[in-house]
Design a protein around this motif. Structure first.
Motif, PDB file in Angstrom:
ATOM      1  N   ASN A 124       2.201  -6.637   2.317  1.00 45.62           N
ATOM      2  CA  ASN A 124       2.217  -5.512   3.264  1.00 45.62           C
ATOM      3  C   ASN A 124       0.855  -4.823   3.400  1.00 45.62           C
ATOM      4  O   ASN A 124       0.674  -3.980   4.276  1.00 45.62           O
ATOM      5  N   ASN A 125      -0.082  -5.178   2.546  1.00 42.93           N
ATOM      6  CA  ASN A 125      -1.450  -4.668   2.691  1.00 42.93           C
ATOM      7  C   ASN A 125      -2.129  -5.256   3.926  1.00 42.93           C
ATOM      8  O   ASN A 125      -3.208  -4.807   4.302  1.00 42.93           O
ATOM      9  N   ALA A 126      -1.517  -6.274   4.512  1.00 43.19           N
ATOM     10  CA  ALA A 126      -2.184  -7.010   5.581  1.00 43.19           C
ATOM     11  C   ALA A 126      -1.684  -6.660   6.982  1.00 43.19           C
ATOM     12  O   ALA A 126      -2.082  -7.305   7.950  1.00 43.19           O
ATOM     13  N   THR A 127      -0.847  -5.646   7.116  1.00 43.36           N
ATOM     14  CA  THR A 127      -0.358  -5.344   8.458  1.00 43.36           C
ATOM     15  C   THR A 127      -1.332  -4.439   9.219  1.00 43.36           C
ATOM     16  O   THR A 127      -1.799  -3.435   8.688  1.00 43.36           O
ATOM     17  N   LYS A 128      -1.582  -4.815  10.464  1.00 41.22           N
ATOM     18  CA  LYS A 128      -2.487  -3.977  11.259  1.00 41.22           C
ATOM     19  C   LYS A 128      -1.719  -2.851  11.954  1.00 41.22           C
ATOM     20  O   LYS A 128      -2.299  -2.024  12.627  1.00 41.22           O
TER      21      LYS A 128
ATOM     22  N   PRO B 202       0.835  -1.190   0.000  1.00 41.76           N
ATOM     23  CA  PRO B 202       0.000   0.000   0.000  1.00 41.76           C
ATOM     24  C   PRO B 202       0.878   1.252   0.000  1.00 41.76           C
ATOM     25  O   PRO B 202       2.022   1.206   0.431  1.00 41.76           O
ATOM     26  N   TYR B 203       0.342   2.352  -0.512  1.00 39.90           N
ATOM     27  CA  TYR B 203       0.998   3.670  -0.494  1.00 39.90           C
ATOM     28  C   TYR B 203       2.182   3.802  -1.444  1.00 39.90           C
ATOM     29  O   TYR B 203       2.380   4.837  -2.058  1.00 39.90           O
TER      30      TYR B 203
ATOM     31  N   PRO C 138      -1.706   9.059   7.844  1.00 40.67           N
ATOM     32  CA  PRO C 138      -2.173  10.345   8.367  1.00 40.67           C
ATOM     33  C   PRO C 138      -3.702  10.440   8.288  1.00 40.67           C
ATOM     34  O   PRO C 138      -4.311   9.803   7.434  1.00 40.67           O
ATOM     35  N   GLN C 139      -4.296  11.255   9.171  1.00 43.88           N
ATOM     36  CA  GLN C 139      -5.764  11.400   9.250  1.00 43.88           C
ATOM     37  C   GLN C 139      -6.414  11.758   7.912  1.00 43.88           C
ATOM     38  O   GLN C 139      -7.519  11.336   7.630  1.00 43.88           O
ATOM     39  N   ASP C 140      -5.732  12.564   7.109  1.00 39.91           N
ATOM     40  CA  ASP C 140      -6.370  13.033   5.881  1.00 39.91           C
ATOM     41  C   ASP C 140      -6.109  12.113   4.680  1.00 39.91           C
ATOM     42  O   ASP C 140      -6.406  12.457   3.549  1.00 39.91           O
ATOM     43  N   ASP C 141      -5.552  10.942   4.935  1.00 36.53           N
ATOM     44  CA  ASP C 141      -5.304   9.996   3.838  1.00 36.53           C
ATOM     45  C   ASP C 141      -6.219   8.777   4.001  1.00 36.53           C
ATOM     46  O   ASP C 141      -6.754   8.536   5.082  1.00 36.53           O
ATOM     47  N   ARG C 142      -6.383   8.029   2.931  1.00 31.19           N
ATOM     48  CA  ARG C 142      -7.165   6.795   2.978  1.00 31.19           C
ATOM     49  C   ARG C 142      -6.439   5.763   3.818  1.00 31.19           C
ATOM     50  O   ARG C 142      -5.207   5.776   3.855  1.00 31.19           O
TER      51      ARG C 142
END
Lengths: 119, 124, 100
Positions: free
Chosen positions: A45-49, A11-12, A54-58
């Motif tokens: 890495n999409n699966a890490t809790k 992700p990201y 940041p608050q303003d990002d998905r």
């Protein structure tokens, strides 16, 4: 139609996880079944809790979890790829499960289509 | 649903060079697993993917595992369909003799026709 | 067949490779950074026009164009789709290949 999805990037870093998620959402809205999303390569890495965007990002991880909870999508993380990258049961987000590569091959056999997202 | 007996045509499409990224190595791991499912499996190598089959790989100096011998072991898993694109070899100054395993060399048009017969294509 | 391309033609040769294997009647969907290939005046325009002329259908994902400020500059012959249209392309074509 039964559609299987494969996500190969984290992700990201790369858009592939976003594209895959939006594709899954649209497929479900169109009445299709996303029977499994298989996470491979850095896609595990999409699966890490432990992620804290940041608050303003998905929240990419939470979005996948919600998709699993609301639509019964089976989110499978490849065990070999996950171990290489430090994704284990202890840091696995809700809705994901760790299993073998056979789950990808099985998904390709059982689905009408397999759509791959990656770099 | 009973899926027993379903045989699909799989083509694993390798377009990336080895070592610079993990795709070639982890792609090969999927190929090996697929052998356990009694499917019709083939591998295609085009673009920089042809470098995966280059003879004489020696990644000692970069402290990385040499996984290239695995391509020669595929036969033992009943995976014998290895297709390499002629144009990709030529564009890289390679010939079939530079490869570490026996392959079938196809032109781009033949490769396109082959892809058109597949059920599942996964590219790495 | 549906071919999906996500690389900018200004950075990688993925689109050219895909188009070399796209047969008449096939569909090519440009997503992510590949959407630039579908815009007017881009150097890759000749490749896309040649594919269209050869009977290949070319689609581009609108949300990816909009994100990149290129939605107003789509080249002639290229069809814009949203994510639902992406799903329809996947279900209407008997096979799908992502050119990663």
């Amino acid at each position: 139609m039964k559609i299987g999805v494969m996500v190969n990037e984290g992700p990201y870093q790369h858009q592939s996880s976003d594209s895959a998620y939006l594709f899954c959402k649209a497929a479900i809205e169109s009445g299709h079944q996303i029977e499994r999303v298989f996470f491979y390569h850095d896609g595990v890495n999409n699966a890490t809790k432990l992620t804290e965007p940041p608050q303003d990002d998905r929240n990419v991880v939470a979005r996948w979890t919600k998709l699993a909870e609301e639509h019964g999508v089976d989110l499978v993380v490849c065990v070999a790829a996950a171990l290489r990258r430090g994704i284990v049961e202890q840091n696995l987000a809700q809705g994901f499960r760790i299993s073998g590569l056979g789950q990808l091959v099985e998904s390709a056999i059982q689905s009408d289509r397999l759509v791959v997202f990656g770099d | 649903m009973d899926e027993a007996g379903t045989v699909k045509k799989f083509l694993f499409v390798n377009r990336k060079a080895p070592y610079g990224s993990v795709y070639a190595l982890e792609g090969l791991e999927v190929v090996l697993i697929s052998a356990a499912f009694d499917q019709d499996v083939g591998l295609a190598f085009l673009d920089d993917g042809v470098y995966q089959l280059a003879k004489g790989q020696n990644p000692k100096g970069i402290e990385t595992k040499n996984f290239s011998p695995t391509y020669r072991a595929l036969e033992g898993y009943d995976i014998e369909k290895l297709y390499v694109e002629r144009e990709s070899l030529e564009a890289r100054g390679l010939t079939e003799g530079d490869l570490l395993v026996d392959v079938q060399v196809l032109g781009a048009a033949e490769m396109a026709a082959l892809m058109d017969e597949m059920d599942v294509m996964i590219s790495f | 067949m549906l071919h999906i391309v996500n690389k900018s033609p200004g950075e990688r040769s993925t689109l050219a490779s895909c188009l070399a294997h796209a047969r008449p009647g096939h569909c090519v969907l440009l997503i992510e950074d590949a959407v630039y290939a579908a815009t007017k005046g881009h150097a890759a325009g000749a490749q896309v026009a040649k594919a269209l002329g050869g009977g290949v259908k070319v689609y581009v994902l609108t949300p990816d164009l909009e994100a990149r400020a290129r939605a107003g500059a789509v080249a002639e012959g290229v069809v814009q789709v949203d994510y639902r249209g992406f799903v329809d392309l996947v279900t209407q074509n008997p096979r799908v290949q992502s050119w990663l």
